[in-house]
Design a protein around this motif. Structure first.
Motif, PDB file in Angstrom:
ATOM      1  N   MET A   1      39.330  49.156  51.421  1.00  0.00           N
ATOM      2  CA  MET A   1      39.346  48.982  50.140  1.00  0.00           C
ATOM      3  C   MET A   1      40.614  49.674  49.410  1.00  0.00           C
ATOM      4  SD  MET A   1      38.087  46.933  47.942  1.00  0.00           S
ATOM      5  CE  MET A   1      37.820  46.575  46.262  1.00  0.00           C
ATOM      6  N   VAL A   2      41.530  48.985  48.495  1.00  0.00           N
ATOM      7  CA  VAL A   2      42.458  49.423  47.655  1.00  0.00           C
ATOM      8  C   VAL A   2      41.694  50.074  46.446  1.00  0.00           C
ATOM      9  CG1 VAL A   2      44.715  48.937  46.565  1.00  0.00           C
ATOM     10  CG2 VAL A   2      43.988  47.869  48.708  1.00  0.00           C
ATOM     11  N   THR A   3      42.611  51.447  46.086  1.00  0.00           N
ATOM     12  CA  THR A   3      42.096  51.837  44.684  1.00  0.00           C
ATOM     13  C   THR A   3      42.759  51.139  43.500  1.00  0.00           C
ATOM     14  OG1 THR A   3      41.563  53.990  45.605  1.00  0.00           O
ATOM     15  CG2 THR A   3      41.927  53.832  43.346  1.00  0.00           C
ATOM     16  N   LEU A   4      41.968  50.500  42.523  1.00  0.00           N
ATOM     17  CA  LEU A   4      42.796  49.858  41.511  1.00  0.00           C
ATOM     18  C   LEU A   4      42.891  50.781  40.293  1.00  0.00           C
ATOM     19  CD1 LEU A   4      40.770  46.580  41.602  1.00  0.00           C
ATOM     20  CD2 LEU A   4      43.266  46.946  42.544  1.00  0.00           C
ATOM     21  N   LEU A   5      44.190  50.644  39.614  1.00  0.00           N
ATOM     22  CA  LEU A   5      44.225  51.394  38.390  1.00  0.00           C
ATOM     23  C   LEU A   5      44.287  50.231  37.270  1.00  0.00           C
ATOM     24  CD1 LEU A   5      47.619  52.968  39.339  1.00  0.00           C
ATOM     25  CD2 LEU A   5      45.251  53.947  39.279  1.00  0.00           C
ATOM     26  N   ARG A   6      43.925  50.809  36.170  1.00  0.00           N
ATOM     27  CA  ARG A   6      43.824  49.970  35.099  1.00  0.00           C
ATOM     28  C   ARG A   6      45.029  48.811  34.891  1.00  0.00           C
ATOM     29  NH1 ARG A   6      42.914  52.355  29.484  1.00  0.00           N
ATOM     30  NH2 ARG A   6      41.607  53.648  30.729  1.00  0.00           N
ATOM     31  N   GLY A   7      44.497  47.582  34.819  1.00  0.00           N
ATOM     32  CA  GLY A   7      45.811  46.479  34.565  1.00  0.00           C
ATOM     33  C   GLY A   7      46.105  46.208  36.105  1.00  0.00           C
ATOM     34  N   GLU A   8      45.621  46.396  37.098  1.00  0.00           N
ATOM     35  CA  GLU A   8      45.985  46.138  38.253  1.00  0.00           C
ATOM     36  C   GLU A   8      44.631  45.066  38.976  1.00  0.00           C
ATOM     37  OE1 GLU A   8      48.641  49.334  40.269  1.00  0.00           O
ATOM     38  OE2 GLU A   8      46.360  49.537  40.777  1.00  0.00           O
ATOM     39  N   ALA A   9      44.814  44.147  39.911  1.00  0.00           N
ATOM     40  CA  ALA A   9      43.822  43.416  40.547  1.00  0.00           C
ATOM     41  C   ALA A   9      44.177  43.248  41.985  1.00  0.00           C
ATOM     42  CB  ALA A   9      43.965  41.853  40.006  1.00  0.00           C
ATOM     43  N   PRO A  10      43.122  43.169  42.957  1.00  0.00           N
ATOM     44  CA  PRO A  10      43.318  43.077  44.265  1.00  0.00           C
ATOM     45  C   PRO A  10      43.854  41.605  44.588  1.00  0.00           C
ATOM     46  CG  PRO A  10      41.295  42.828  43.834  1.00  0.00           C
ATOM     47  CD  PRO A  10      41.633  43.156  42.373  1.00  0.00           C
ATOM     48  N   VAL A  11      44.652  41.708  45.731  1.00  0.00           N
ATOM     49  CA  VAL A  11      45.341  40.528  46.389  1.00  0.00           C
ATOM     50  C   VAL A  11      45.049  40.213  47.583  1.00  0.00           C
ATOM     51  CG1 VAL A  11      47.671  39.532  46.882  1.00  0.00           C
ATOM     52  CG2 VAL A  11      47.069  40.564  44.917  1.00  0.00           C
ATOM     53  N   ILE A  12      44.886  38.755  48.032  1.00  0.00           N
ATOM     54  CA  ILE A  12      44.580  38.301  49.420  1.00  0.00           C
ATOM     55  C   ILE A  12      45.792  37.311  49.830  1.00  0.00           C
ATOM     56  CG2 ILE A  12      42.940  36.669  48.895  1.00  0.00           C
ATOM     57  CD1 ILE A  12      43.130  38.312  52.193  1.00  0.00           C
ATOM     58  N   LEU A  13      46.460  37.536  50.699  1.00  0.00           N
ATOM     59  CA  LEU A  13      47.591  36.462  50.971  1.00  0.00           C
ATOM     60  C   LEU A  13      47.033  35.480  52.102  1.00  0.00           C
ATOM     61  CD1 LEU A  13      50.726  39.047  51.386  1.00  0.00           C
ATOM     62  CD2 LEU A  13      49.982  37.796  49.488  1.00  0.00           C
ATOM     63  N   GLN A  14      47.342  34.296  51.894  1.00  0.00           N
ATOM     64  CA  GLN A  14      46.723  33.213  52.581  1.00  0.00           C
ATOM     65  C   GLN A  14      47.760  31.994  53.116  1.00  0.00           C
ATOM     66  OE1 GLN A  14      43.586  32.860  53.510  1.00  0.00           O
ATOM     67  NE2 GLN A  14      42.700  34.553  52.049  1.00  0.00           N
ATOM     68  N   PRO A  15      47.412  31.313  53.980  1.00  0.00           N
ATOM     69  CA  PRO A  15      48.480  30.437  54.598  1.00  0.00           C
ATOM     70  C   PRO A  15      48.535  29.451  53.547  1.00  0.00           C
ATOM     71  CG  PRO A  15      46.557  30.563  56.070  1.00  0.00           C
ATOM     72  CD  PRO A  15      46.179  31.296  54.854  1.00  0.00           C
ATOM     73  N   ALA A  16      49.775  28.658  53.581  1.00  0.00           N
ATOM     74  CA  ALA A  16      50.240  27.503  52.529  1.00  0.00           C
ATOM     75  C   ALA A  16      49.059  26.408  52.455  1.00  0.00           C
ATOM     76  CB  ALA A  16      51.394  26.906  52.997  1.00  0.00           C
ATOM     77  N   GLY A  17      48.892  25.927  51.314  1.00  0.00           N
ATOM     78  CA  GLY A  17      47.953  24.782  51.041  1.00  0.00           C
ATOM     79  C   GLY A  17      49.182  23.656  51.024  1.00  0.00           C
ATOM     80  N   HIS A  18      48.421  22.609  50.924  1.00  0.00           N
ATOM     81  CA  HIS A  18      49.370  21.210  50.846  1.00  0.00           C
ATOM     82  C   HIS A  18      50.564  21.374  49.728  1.00  0.00           C
ATOM     83  CE1 HIS A  18      50.469  16.965  50.107  1.00  0.00           C
ATOM     84  NE2 HIS A  18      50.312  16.919  51.467  1.00  0.00           N
ATOM     85  N   ALA A  19      50.115  21.793  48.615  1.00  0.00           N
ATOM     86  CA  ALA A  19      51.194  21.987  47.493  1.00  0.00           C
ATOM     87  C   ALA A  19      52.315  22.823  47.860  1.00  0.00           C
ATOM     88  CB  ALA A  19      50.530  22.328  46.172  1.00  0.00           C
ATOM     89  N   GLN A  20      52.071  23.784  48.688  1.00  0.00           N
ATOM     90  CA  GLN A  20      53.207  24.599  49.173  1.00  0.00           C
ATOM     91  C   GLN A  20      54.077  24.192  50.478  1.00  0.00           C
ATOM     92  OE1 GLN A  20      49.992  26.063  48.678  1.00  0.00           O
ATOM     93  NE2 GLN A  20      50.366  26.649  46.715  1.00  0.00           N
ATOM     94  N   TYR A  21      53.252  23.529  51.105  1.00  0.00           N
ATOM     95  CA  TYR A  21      54.038  23.277  52.591  1.00  0.00           C
ATOM     96  C   TYR A  21      54.474  21.722  52.710  1.00  0.00           C
ATOM     97  CZ  TYR A  21      49.818  21.036  54.823  1.00  0.00           C
ATOM     98  OH  TYR A  21      48.750  20.254  55.022  1.00  0.00           O
ATOM     99  N   ALA A  22      54.180  20.845  51.908  1.00  0.00           N
ATOM    100  CA  ALA A  22      54.581  19.416  51.980  1.00  0.00           C
ATOM    101  C   ALA A  22      55.896  19.254  51.990  1.00  0.00           C
ATOM    102  CB  ALA A  22      53.793  18.467  50.807  1.00  0.00           C
ATOM    103  N   GLY A  23      56.495  18.845  52.976  1.00  0.00           N
ATOM    104  CA  GLY A  23      58.045  18.735  52.890  1.00  0.00           C
ATOM    105  C   GLY A  23      58.606  19.627  53.378  1.00  0.00           C
ATOM    106  N   ALA A  24      58.042  20.834  53.922  1.00  0.00           N
ATOM    107  CA  ALA A  24      58.774  21.861  54.336  1.00  0.00           C
ATOM    108  C   ALA A  24      59.502  21.834  55.755  1.00  0.00           C
ATOM    109  CB  ALA A  24      57.850  23.362  54.371  1.00  0.00           C
ATOM    110  N   TYR A  25      60.492  22.701  56.138  1.00  0.00           N
ATOM    111  CA  TYR A  25      61.052  22.400  57.353  1.00  0.00           C
ATOM    112  C   TYR A  25      60.061  22.685  58.594  1.00  0.00           C
ATOM    113  CZ  TYR A  25      64.274  23.608  61.151  1.00  0.00           C
ATOM    114  OH  TYR A  25      64.677  23.870  62.570  1.00  0.00           O
TER     115      TYR A  25
END
Length: 116
Positions: A1-25
């Motif tokens: 677990m990451v220690t958060l400072l004021r004004g920060e939010a935890p992040v998770i990186l995920q695979p592309a959804g349809h909006a991101q990958y449609a038409g990609a190489y």
């Protein structure tokens, strides 16, 4: 677990959804599902700094901008979700060409096994 400072939010990186990958190489011989995969998918030990209005940046980049993840809301745990954006990533073509080489090598090895 990451220690958060004021004004920060935890992040998770995920695979592309349809909006991101449609038409990609996607090179010949590679299943299109591979286009969705980003090199940092699943990474959750990072945080994002919230803007003065409480908003998060629309994009998160890595490798000098070669890999781009796009903001896509929050998950049930309250983490900010960023999805791989292959169409915005300058490194995507090279990444996919490398994946194509792996698939081609696997096909050659399968053909050798069958010919024995």
């Amino acid at each position: 677990m990451v220690t958060l400072l004021r004004g920060e939010a935890p992040v998770i990186l995920q695979p592309a959804g349809h909006a991101q990958y449609a038409g990609a190489y996607c090179p010949p011989g590679v299943p299109f599902k591979e286009v969705r995969r980003g090199p940092f998918d699943g990474k959750s030990d990072i945080v994002v700094r919230l803007g003065v209005d409480g908003e998060v940046p629309k994009l998160m980049t890595f490798g000098g901008g070669a890999v781009v993840y796009e903001h896509d809301g929050r998950d049930k745990k309250g983490r900010v979700v960023y999805r791989y954006a292959p169409k915005l990533s300058s490194g995507h073509r090279g990444l996919m060409d490398g994946v194509a080489e792996v698939y081609a090598e696997h096909a050659r090895n399968q053909a050798k096994e069958r010919s024995r």
